[in-house]
Design a protein around this motif. Structure first.
Motif, PDB file in Angstrom:
ATOM      1  N   UNK A  16      31.995  45.085  40.308  1.00 39.98           N
ATOM      2  CA  UNK A  16      32.648  44.231  39.573  1.00 39.98           C
ATOM      3  C   UNK A  16      34.225  44.286  39.942  1.00 39.98           C
ATOM      4  N   UNK A  17      34.434  45.247  41.175  1.00 36.67           N
ATOM      5  CA  UNK A  17      35.931  45.643  41.300  1.00 36.67           C
ATOM      6  C   UNK A  17      36.578  44.202  41.864  1.00 36.67           C
ATOM      7  N   UNK A  18      35.947  43.250  42.731  1.00 37.49           N
ATOM      8  CA  UNK A  18      36.626  42.056  43.029  1.00 37.49           C
ATOM      9  C   UNK A  18      36.729  40.888  41.881  1.00 37.49           C
ATOM     10  N   UNK A  19      35.724  41.093  41.174  1.00 33.09           N
ATOM     11  CA  UNK A  19      35.739  40.174  39.823  1.00 33.09           C
ATOM     12  C   UNK A  19      37.003  40.441  39.014  1.00 33.09           C
ATOM     13  N   UNK A  20      37.040  41.746  38.676  1.00 33.20           N
ATOM     14  CA  UNK A  20      37.987  42.288  37.896  1.00 33.20           C
ATOM     15  C   UNK A  20      39.518  42.118  38.500  1.00 33.20           C
ATOM     16  N   UNK A  21      39.546  42.123  39.875  1.00 34.19           N
ATOM     17  CA  UNK A  21      40.681  41.819  40.543  1.00 34.19           C
ATOM     18  C   UNK A  21      41.319  40.719  40.426  1.00 34.19           C
ATOM     19  N   UNK A  22      40.293  39.498  40.425  1.00 32.88           N
ATOM     20  CA  UNK A  22      40.487  38.122  40.252  1.00 32.88           C
ATOM     21  C   UNK A  22      40.992  37.864  38.783  1.00 32.88           C
ATOM     22  N   UNK A  23      40.413  38.520  37.861  1.00 31.20           N
ATOM     23  CA  UNK A  23      40.729  38.454  36.431  1.00 31.20           C
ATOM     24  C   UNK A  23      42.174  38.791  36.203  1.00 31.20           C
ATOM     25  N   UNK A  24      42.536  40.114  36.675  1.00 29.25           N
ATOM     26  CA  UNK A  24      43.781  40.497  36.749  1.00 29.25           C
ATOM     27  C   UNK A  24      44.714  39.614  37.327  1.00 29.25           C
ATOM     28  N   UNK A  25      44.555  39.002  38.592  1.00 28.63           N
ATOM     29  CA  UNK A  25      45.382  37.966  39.061  1.00 28.63           C
ATOM     30  C   UNK A  25      45.642  36.606  38.040  1.00 28.63           C
ATOM     31  N   UNK A  26      44.414  36.247  37.625  1.00 29.48           N
ATOM     32  CA  UNK A  26      44.594  35.154  36.532  1.00 29.48           C
ATOM     33  C   UNK A  26      45.638  35.506  35.316  1.00 29.48           C
ATOM     34  N   UNK A  27      45.688  36.700  34.821  1.00 26.99           N
ATOM     35  CA  UNK A  27      46.485  37.392  33.708  1.00 26.99           C
ATOM     36  C   UNK A  27      47.763  37.485  34.304  1.00 26.99           C
ATOM     37  N   UNK A  28      48.103  37.541  35.707  1.00 31.96           N
ATOM     38  CA  UNK A  28      49.398  37.701  36.231  1.00 31.96           C
ATOM     39  C   UNK A  28      49.697  39.140  36.144  1.00 31.96           C
ATOM     40  N   UNK A  29      48.706  40.092  36.280  1.00 32.93           N
ATOM     41  CA  UNK A  29      48.993  41.620  36.435  1.00 32.93           C
ATOM     42  C   UNK A  29      48.758  42.002  37.883  1.00 32.93           C
ATOM     43  N   UNK A  30      49.696  42.822  38.016  1.00 31.34           N
ATOM     44  CA  UNK A  30      49.769  43.397  39.505  1.00 31.34           C
ATOM     45  C   UNK A  30      48.801  44.243  39.716  1.00 31.34           C
ATOM     46  N   UNK A  31      47.956  44.167  40.933  1.00 32.01           N
ATOM     47  CA  UNK A  31      46.798  45.040  40.856  1.00 32.01           C
ATOM     48  C   UNK A  31      46.563  45.556  42.428  1.00 32.01           C
ATOM     49  N   UNK A  32      45.776  46.444  42.825  1.00 35.30           N
ATOM     50  CA  UNK A  32      45.380  46.761  44.012  1.00 35.30           C
ATOM     51  C   UNK A  32      43.886  47.297  44.181  1.00 35.30           C
ATOM     52  N   UNK A  33      43.123  46.340  44.765  1.00 42.10           N
ATOM     53  CA  UNK A  33      41.721  46.808  44.957  1.00 42.10           C
ATOM     54  C   UNK A  33      41.443  47.261  46.316  1.00 42.10           C
ATOM     55  N   UNK A  34      41.567  48.556  47.122  1.00 40.57           N
ATOM     56  CA  UNK A  34      41.694  48.716  48.320  1.00 40.57           C
ATOM     57  C   UNK A  34      40.173  48.285  49.053  1.00 40.57           C
ATOM     58  N   UNK A  35      40.292  47.286  50.172  1.00 38.05           N
ATOM     59  CA  UNK A  35      38.953  47.087  50.684  1.00 38.05           C
ATOM     60  C   UNK A  35      38.773  47.875  52.172  1.00 38.05           C
ATOM     61  N   UNK A  36      37.720  48.040  52.494  1.00 36.29           N
ATOM     62  CA  UNK A  36      37.333  48.496  53.794  1.00 36.29           C
ATOM     63  C   UNK A  36      36.427  47.448  54.372  1.00 36.29           C
ATOM     64  N   UNK A  37      36.496  47.162  55.642  1.00 39.06           N
ATOM     65  CA  UNK A  37      35.508  46.454  56.487  1.00 39.06           C
ATOM     66  C   UNK A  37      34.286  47.393  56.893  1.00 39.06           C
ATOM     67  N   UNK A  38      33.225  46.591  56.690  1.00 39.76           N
ATOM     68  CA  UNK A  38      31.926  47.373  56.944  1.00 39.76           C
ATOM     69  C   UNK A  38      31.029  46.452  57.547  1.00 39.76           C
TER      70      UNK A  38
END
Length: 171
Positions: A16-38
């Motif tokens: 749920x990392x990406x979903x939670x990041x999107x929800x934080x964005x909608x709430x106007x919260x600053x977030x960081x979900x480090x992503x790596x290319x695989x």
């Protein structure tokens, strides 16, 4: 006077990392979900995708008052706790992760797995650089046998304060 925002680690439902990041964005919260290319293989092709570096973790920069908004976000299990309080992450540590991911590809975050009998070194504190062997592990506490000055001392450490010694066999 506005309260300073601090970084915290949030534990999410699995995948749920990406979903939670999107929800934080909608709430106007600053977030960081480090992503790596695989590079992943499908039945008919290979595809490069972005995956969260830390499974089930998202970082969020908030004030004390915003903690309840974070907890009430779908997919958030709770804050990651350290010594009974939500763990604060230093701004420098977030910056290091960002820089590291910009510079390197195929990065993996692998938790250190300590085992009974393994030789370890204390990383910080009064006993820094002291070596010993693990007697037992209970949750996040590790009991280490320290042999020095002709005595056997047993001390309890947080897992994060120990590092395995390279090329040393378990007893």
């Amino acid at each position: 006077m506005t309260e300073a925002k601090k970084w915290y680690a949030v534990y999410t439902n699995p995948r749920w990392e990406k979903k939670v990041s999107g929800l934080f964005e909608k709430k106007g919260l600053e977030y960081y979900c480090p992503l790596t290319k695989v590079r992943r293989r499908w039945s008919d092709r290979y595809k490069t995708i972005e995956e969260p570096l830390f499974k089930s973790y998202v970082f969020v920069k908030i004030t004390e008052e915003e903690k309840s908004r974070v907890r009430l976000t779908d997919g958030v299990v709770n804050f990651v706790y350290w010594l009974g309080k939500p763990a604060q992450i230093k701004e420098d540590e977030i910056d290091v992760i960002r820089k590291f991911l910009k510079e390197y590809t195929g990065v993996q975050a692998i938790p250190v797995d300590l085992k009974q009998g393994e030789q370890v070194r204390v990383k910080t504190g009064v006993l820094m650089d002291t070596e010993g062997s693990i007697i037992k592990i209970i949750n996040n506490k590790v009991f280490v046998l320290l042999e020095s000055l002709g005595y056997q001392l047993t001390a309890t450490f947080e897992k994060s304060n120990l590092e395995p010694l390279p090329n040393k066999k378990a007893l």
